[in-house]
Motif scaffolding. Sequence first.
Motif, PDB file in Angstrom:
ATOM      1  N   GLU A  61       0.856  -1.183   0.000  1.00 27.51           N
ATOM      2  CA  GLU A  61       0.000   0.000   0.000  1.00 27.51           C
ATOM      3  C   GLU A  61       0.895   1.236   0.000  1.00 27.51           C
ATOM      4  O   GLU A  61       1.880   1.305   0.731  1.00 27.51           O
ATOM      5  CB  GLU A  61      -0.871  -0.001   1.259  1.00 27.51           C
ATOM      6  CG  GLU A  61      -1.712   1.249   1.419  1.00 27.51           C
ATOM      7  CD  GLU A  61      -2.354   1.331   2.780  1.00 27.51           C
ATOM      8  OE1 GLU A  61      -3.065   2.315   3.045  1.00 27.51           O
ATOM      9  OE2 GLU A  61      -2.121   0.410   3.601  1.00 27.51           O
ATOM     10  N   VAL A  63       2.170   4.826   0.914  1.00 30.02           N
ATOM     11  CA  VAL A  63       2.034   5.764   2.028  1.00 30.02           C
ATOM     12  C   VAL A  63       2.891   6.983   1.745  1.00 30.02           C
ATOM     13  O   VAL A  63       3.943   6.900   1.096  1.00 30.02           O
ATOM     14  CB  VAL A  63       2.432   5.130   3.379  1.00 30.02           C
ATOM     15  CG1 VAL A  63       1.465   4.041   3.772  1.00 30.02           C
ATOM     16  CG2 VAL A  63       3.850   4.588   3.340  1.00 30.02           C
ATOM     17  N   VAL A  93       4.900   2.636  11.432  1.00 25.57           N
ATOM     18  CA  VAL A  93       4.820   2.577   9.962  1.00 25.57           C
ATOM     19  C   VAL A  93       5.332   1.215   9.511  1.00 25.57           C
ATOM     20  O   VAL A  93       6.508   0.902   9.675  1.00 25.57           O
ATOM     21  CB  VAL A  93       5.639   3.712   9.309  1.00 25.57           C
ATOM     22  CG1 VAL A  93       5.591   3.580   7.782  1.00 25.57           C
ATOM     23  CG2 VAL A  93       5.114   5.071   9.745  1.00 25.57           C
ATOM     24  N   GLN A  95       5.199  -0.089   6.316  1.00 24.48           N
ATOM     25  CA  GLN A  95       5.804  -0.096   4.987  1.00 24.48           C
ATOM     26  C   GLN A  95       7.250   0.408   5.053  1.00 24.48           C
ATOM     27  O   GLN A  95       7.597   1.215   5.925  1.00 24.48           O
ATOM     28  CB  GLN A  95       5.004   0.784   4.020  1.00 24.48           C
ATOM     29  CG  GLN A  95       3.610   0.281   3.728  1.00 24.48           C
ATOM     30  CD  GLN A  95       2.593   0.740   4.757  1.00 24.48           C
ATOM     31  OE1 GLN A  95       2.943   1.262   5.807  1.00 24.48           O
ATOM     32  NE2 GLN A  95       1.323   0.562   4.449  1.00 24.48           N
ATOM     33  N   THR A 114       8.272   8.205   1.403  1.00 24.94           N
ATOM     34  CA  THR A 114       7.230   7.428   0.744  1.00 24.94           C
ATOM     35  C   THR A 114       7.804   6.134   0.185  1.00 24.94           C
ATOM     36  O   THR A 114       9.023   5.983   0.056  1.00 24.94           O
ATOM     37  CB  THR A 114       6.586   8.254  -0.393  1.00 24.94           C
ATOM     38  OG1 THR A 114       5.512   7.506  -0.973  1.00 24.94           O
ATOM     39  CG2 THR A 114       7.595   8.603  -1.479  1.00 24.94           C
ATOM     40  N   TYR A 224       0.707  11.478   8.186  1.00 23.86           N
ATOM     41  CA  TYR A 224       0.442  11.013   6.830  1.00 23.86           C
ATOM     42  C   TYR A 224      -0.179  12.150   6.023  1.00 23.86           C
ATOM     43  O   TYR A 224      -0.989  12.923   6.539  1.00 23.86           O
ATOM     44  CB  TYR A 224      -0.503   9.815   6.842  1.00 23.86           C
ATOM     45  CG  TYR A 224       0.108   8.561   7.429  1.00 23.86           C
ATOM     46  CD1 TYR A 224       0.865   7.707   6.638  1.00 23.86           C
ATOM     47  CD2 TYR A 224      -0.082   8.234   8.771  1.00 23.86           C
ATOM     48  CE1 TYR A 224       1.431   6.550   7.169  1.00 23.86           C
ATOM     49  CE2 TYR A 224       0.471   7.085   9.316  1.00 23.86           C
ATOM     50  CZ  TYR A 224       1.230   6.247   8.506  1.00 23.86           C
ATOM     51  OH  TYR A 224       1.790   5.119   9.044  1.00 23.86           O
TER      52      TYR A 224
END
Length: 238
Positions: A61, A63, A93, A95, A114, A224
Motif C-alpha cells: 500500500e 504511504v 509505519v 511499509q 514514501t 500522513y
Amino acid sequence: MERLQKYLAHAGIASRRFCEELISQGKVKVNGKTVTEMGVKIDPESDRIEVRGKLIGKPEEKVYILLNKPKGYVTTVRDPQGRPKVTDLLTGVEQRVYPVGRLDFDTEGLLILTNDGDITYGLTHPKHELGKTYVATVKGVPDKDKLKRFGKGLRLADGVTAPAKVRLLNKKGSNGVLEITIYEGRNRQIRRMCETIGHPVLELKRVSVDFLRLEGLEKGKFRYLNQEEISKLKNLIE
C-alpha cells in the motif's frame, strides 16, 4: 502489464531510479531469468520477480509521510557509522519508506518519505523546479548587495546556482536570519551559498516544499499526507 522498474518501485524496493540500477547490475530476475535491460514488462499477477534472490510479493500500500526532522539524524535507510536514521522516528509505519531528497545531519525541518517510486523520482527531478524554503541563521548580517547575488545565481564549485529568492527576516543578536527559497537540490546547497557570500550558516531548517508546510507538527513527529495533498503532489510532477 507493467514496466519492471515501476513495479519494483511500487513494491517498495527502492526509488525507481535505484530500481533501474538494480536491473542494470543484473540483480533482478523474472521467472528465473536475469533481466538487465530497461523497458521489460511483467504481469504482477503471474510473473515471478526476484531481487537479489528474494521473491517479491504484490506491491505494498502506498504511504506518504511528512516528517519534522530534528538535528542529529541521517536521511538514509542505512548508515555505516551507526548514527540515528530518520526512519527510526516512524513508529508504527509498517511499509518500508524512503526519504525524498536529503537533509544534512545538522539540518532540521520538512522531509517527505514514501514508498511510491514515481513520486520520489518526480519530486527529485530537476525539470520540475519545486520551491524549497529554508530559514537560515547566518553569522553576521548580509547587506543588500550580498542578498541580491542570490537572485542572480552564485558560483559554487559545481557551477552557478539557479536564481534563488532571499530576504532578511530579522536579526538574532549580531547574526542574521534569512528566508531562502531554492529551486534545485544540490548537496549542502544553502550552506555553500551562504559561505560564498561570507556568512556561514549557524542553524538551518527547511520549512516548506512547494505547498507543504510544517505548521503544527512538532520536531521529531510525523503525519500522513491526506488525499488532497497526495493529489497535489502528483499534479506537480505530471
